[in-house]
Design a protein around this motif. Structure first.
Motif, PDB file in Angstrom:
ATOM      1  N   ILE A   1       0.849  -1.198   0.000  1.00  0.00           N
ATOM      2  CA  ILE A   1       0.000   0.000   0.000  1.00  0.00           C
ATOM      3  C   ILE A   1       0.884   1.248   0.000  1.00  0.00           C
ATOM      4  N   ARG A   2       1.912   1.219   0.838  1.00  0.00           N
ATOM      5  CA  ARG A   2       2.803   2.364   0.957  1.00  0.00           C
ATOM      6  C   ARG A   2       3.580   2.623  -0.337  1.00  0.00           C
ATOM      7  N   ALA A   3       3.770   1.567  -1.115  1.00  0.00           N
ATOM      8  CA  ALA A   3       4.547   1.695  -2.351  1.00  0.00           C
ATOM      9  C   ALA A   3       3.707   2.164  -3.539  1.00  0.00           C
ATOM     10  N   ARG A   4       2.401   2.321  -3.342  1.00  0.00           N
ATOM     11  CA  ARG A   4       1.553   2.787  -4.431  1.00  0.00           C
ATOM     12  C   ARG A   4       2.039   4.146  -4.945  1.00  0.00           C
ATOM     13  N   LYS A   5       2.030   4.310  -6.251  1.00  0.00           N
ATOM     14  CA  LYS A   5       2.466   5.576  -6.834  1.00  0.00           C
ATOM     15  C   LYS A   5       1.370   6.638  -6.741  1.00  0.00           C
ATOM     16  N   ASN A   6       0.132   6.211  -6.893  1.00  0.00           N
ATOM     17  CA  ASN A   6      -0.989   7.149  -6.850  1.00  0.00           C
ATOM     18  C   ASN A   6      -1.994   6.739  -5.775  1.00  0.00           C
ATOM     19  N   ASP A   7      -2.466   7.731  -5.035  1.00  0.00           N
ATOM     20  CA  ASP A   7      -3.518   7.525  -4.033  1.00  0.00           C
ATOM     21  C   ASP A   7      -3.196   6.365  -3.098  1.00  0.00           C
ATOM     22  N   LYS A   8      -2.237   6.585  -2.214  1.00  0.00           N
ATOM     23  CA  LYS A   8      -1.814   5.530  -1.284  1.00  0.00           C
ATOM     24  C   LYS A   8      -2.962   5.081  -0.374  1.00  0.00           C
ATOM     25  N   THR A   9      -3.844   6.020  -0.004  1.00  0.00           N
ATOM     26  CA  THR A   9      -4.986   5.661   0.859  1.00  0.00           C
ATOM     27  C   THR A   9      -6.252   5.525   0.010  1.00  0.00           C
ATOM     28  N   LYS A  10      -6.211   4.668  -0.958  1.00  0.00           N
ATOM     29  CA  LYS A  10      -7.294   4.519  -1.934  1.00  0.00           C
ATOM     30  C   LYS A  10      -8.643   4.230  -1.270  1.00  0.00           C
ATOM     31  N   PHE A  11      -8.676   3.270  -0.345  1.00  0.00           N
ATOM     32  CA  PHE A  11      -9.939   2.865   0.276  1.00  0.00           C
ATOM     33  C   PHE A  11     -10.487   3.978   1.162  1.00  0.00           C
ATOM     34  N   ILE A  12      -9.615   4.597   1.973  1.00  0.00           N
ATOM     35  CA  ILE A  12     -10.057   5.656   2.878  1.00  0.00           C
ATOM     36  C   ILE A  12     -10.520   6.876   2.081  1.00  0.00           C
ATOM     37  N   THR A  13      -9.847   7.161   0.991  1.00  0.00           N
ATOM     38  CA  THR A  13     -10.270   8.261   0.121  1.00  0.00           C
ATOM     39  C   THR A  13     -11.660   7.998  -0.435  1.00  0.00           C
ATOM     40  N   THR A  14     -11.892   6.756  -0.842  1.00  0.00           N
ATOM     41  CA  THR A  14     -13.206   6.382  -1.371  1.00  0.00           C
ATOM     42  C   THR A  14     -14.285   6.521  -0.301  1.00  0.00           C
ATOM     43  N   LEU A  15     -13.970   6.114   0.926  1.00  0.00           N
ATOM     44  CA  LEU A  15     -14.920   6.248   2.032  1.00  0.00           C
ATOM     45  C   LEU A  15     -15.262   7.723   2.256  1.00  0.00           C
ATOM     46  N   ASN A  16     -14.242   8.554   2.261  1.00  0.00           N
ATOM     47  CA  ASN A  16     -14.431   9.981   2.495  1.00  0.00           C
ATOM     48  C   ASN A  16     -15.324  10.607   1.424  1.00  0.00           C
ATOM     49  N   GLU A  17     -15.042  10.277   0.174  1.00  0.00           N
ATOM     50  CA  GLU A  17     -15.823  10.838  -0.927  1.00  0.00           C
ATOM     51  C   GLU A  17     -17.270  10.366  -0.887  1.00  0.00           C
ATOM     52  N   ALA A  18     -17.453   9.087  -0.559  1.00  0.00           N
ATOM     53  CA  ALA A  18     -18.809   8.535  -0.512  1.00  0.00           C
ATOM     54  C   ALA A  18     -19.633   9.169   0.608  1.00  0.00           C
ATOM     55  N   LEU A  19     -18.988   9.372   1.773  1.00  0.00           N
ATOM     56  CA  LEU A  19     -19.698   9.961   2.912  1.00  0.00           C
ATOM     57  C   LEU A  19     -20.049  11.423   2.645  1.00  0.00           C
ATOM     58  N   LEU A  20     -19.117  12.169   2.063  1.00  0.00           N
ATOM     59  CA  LEU A  20     -19.383  13.565   1.729  1.00  0.00           C
ATOM     60  C   LEU A  20     -20.545  13.679   0.746  1.00  0.00           C
ATOM     61  N   LYS A  21     -20.572  12.767  -0.224  1.00  0.00           N
ATOM     62  CA  LYS A  21     -21.648  12.768  -1.207  1.00  0.00           C
ATOM     63  C   LYS A  21     -22.985  12.484  -0.536  1.00  0.00           C
ATOM     64  N   ARG A  22     -22.964  11.570   0.431  1.00  0.00           N
ATOM     65  CA  ARG A  22     -24.195  11.238   1.149  1.00  0.00           C
ATOM     66  C   ARG A  22     -24.689  12.434   1.972  1.00  0.00           C
ATOM     67  N   MET A  23     -23.735  13.152   2.593  1.00  0.00           N
ATOM     68  CA  MET A  23     -24.104  14.326   3.387  1.00  0.00           C
ATOM     69  C   MET A  23     -24.697  15.429   2.520  1.00  0.00           C
ATOM     70  N   GLU A  24     -24.185  15.547   1.323  1.00  0.00           N
ATOM     71  CA  GLU A  24     -24.656  16.601   0.418  1.00  0.00           C
ATOM     72  C   GLU A  24     -26.032  16.294  -0.157  1.00  0.00           C
ATOM     73  N   ASN A  25     -26.435  15.042  -0.060  1.00  0.00           N
ATOM     74  CA  ASN A  25     -27.744  14.654  -0.586  1.00  0.00           C
ATOM     75  C   ASN A  25     -28.803  15.016   0.443  1.00  0.00           C
ATOM     76  N   SER A  26     -29.447  16.139   0.253  1.00  0.00           N
ATOM     77  CA  SER A  26     -30.396  16.649   1.244  1.00  0.00           C
ATOM     78  C   SER A  26     -31.636  15.783   1.362  1.00  0.00           C
ATOM     79  N   ASP A  27     -31.892  14.935   0.373  1.00  0.00           N
ATOM     80  CA  ASP A  27     -33.075  14.087   0.415  1.00  0.00           C
ATOM     81  C   ASP A  27     -32.837  12.780   1.157  1.00  0.00           C
ATOM     82  N   GLU A  28     -31.593  12.589   1.605  1.00  0.00           N
ATOM     83  CA  GLU A  28     -31.240  11.359   2.309  1.00  0.00           C
ATOM     84  C   GLU A  28     -32.043  11.252   3.612  1.00  0.00           C
ATOM     85  N   ILE A  29     -32.642  10.124   3.863  1.00  0.00           N
ATOM     86  CA  ILE A  29     -33.359   9.878   5.103  1.00  0.00           C
ATOM     87  C   ILE A  29     -32.413   9.241   6.096  1.00  0.00           C
ATOM     88  N   ILE A  30     -32.151   9.937   7.208  1.00  0.00           N
ATOM     89  CA  ILE A  30     -31.188   9.417   8.187  1.00  0.00           C
ATOM     90  C   ILE A  30     -31.828   8.303   9.012  1.00  0.00           C
TER      91      ILE A  30
END
Length: 282
Positions: free
Chosen positions: A253-282
């Motif tokens: 993982i540390r040797a990756r040339k691009n986006d070393k924290t690929k999974f965590i980055t994906t989690l962050n982006e997905a959660l932000l997208k969910r927060m921005e969706n005002s129609d989301e039912i919590i």
């Protein structure tokens, strides 16, 4: 001046709500809350010193209704801090007794201040000019000793007592919630309930490894005392998965040339997208 004071209270409540969400440890939560409240009260005092009340009614309203909302929070968090600092180490039975004793102390205050408590709770106003105007104290009203040491430009004979009543209401709720949590813990320990649904890790193992290393780095388990091996074995157990040579996987993982924290980055982006969706039912 009223709008400025209400804005101060609104900002204080917002900061305390944020602290409540961000800090789980009750002692650290109280420390931070007290720090914020003291700053807010200092700003409140500064605002009052720079502006005169337009009428006796406005002055009474401030010391009877507004200032106690600030001071009560300070009293409340200070009392919770003391209670949690003195909380005994022991089983649920000992903790129950401890919190029950704290509830009895609240009743003692109620008994000692019954006359004023009834006056305040009933919405009476006929003594407001003595209770909530500066310099209008009446020694016959059984004043507390602390009043003679307070700043009389920012205190009346009974505004602090109103704050104590409000703080005690909050503290009663806190103590009762603690007792409910202990009761629920007792029930859980007796029944040893387990989740009805089995969770299976369906993402790649390397993603779990990345997550484990991140959690270990942040020290989120056992106040940072859990080592990497313990965390990895725990996740292997609950998900019934073999991570294999997870240390070697981390090197990859540390040797990756691009986006070393690929999974965590994906989690962050997905959660932000969910927060921005005002129609989301919590």
């Amino acid at each position: 001046m009223s709008s400025k004071l209400n804005l101060l209270l609104s900002n204080l409540n917002e900061q305390l709500n944020f602290i409540d969400l961000e800090i789980d440890n009750p002692i650290k939560k109280c420390e931070k809350a007290i720090e914020v409240i003291l700053t807010s009260i200092a700003n409140l005092k500064k605002t009052v010193s720079k502006n005169n009340f337009k009428s006796d009614t406005e002055e009474i309203q401030f010391f009877k209704e507004l200032k106690p909302q600030f001071t009560s929070k300070l009293i409340y968090f200070n009392m919770v801090y003391k209670i949690e600092m003195k909380r005994p180490n022991g089983g649920n039975r000992i903790l129950k007794k401890y919190y029950h004793n704290e509830l009895l102390k609240l009743k003692l205050f109620f008994d000692n201040e019954l006359e004023f408590y009834q006056y305040y709770r009933s919405g009476s106003t006929y003594l407001d000019y003595k209770y909530f105007q500066r310099g209008k104290f009446d020694i016959k009203l059984a004043l507390d000793n602390y009043y003679f040491e307070t700043d009389t430009t920012f205190s009346t004979s009974h505004d602090f007592k109103v704050a104590q009543i409000l703080a005690n209401d909050l503290l009663q709720l806190y103590l009762e919630n603690q007792l409910i949590m202990i009761e629920n813990k007792d029930t859980t320990e007796k029944t040893q309930r387990k989740p009805n649904v089995k969770m299976t890790w369906t993402s790649p193992k390397v993603s779990l490894t990345e997550l484990i290393y991140a959690l270990h780095t942040e020290g989120v388990f056992n106040n940072g005392a859990a080592d990497l091996k313990e965390i990895a074995e725990y996740f292997e157990h609950i998900f019934e998965i073999d991570l294999g040579q997870y240390r070697r996987a981390f090197l990859e993982i540390r040797a990756r040339k691009n986006d070393k924290t690929k999974f965590i980055t994906t989690l962050n982006e997905a959660l932000l997208k969910r927060m921005e969706n005002s129609d989301e039912i919590i």
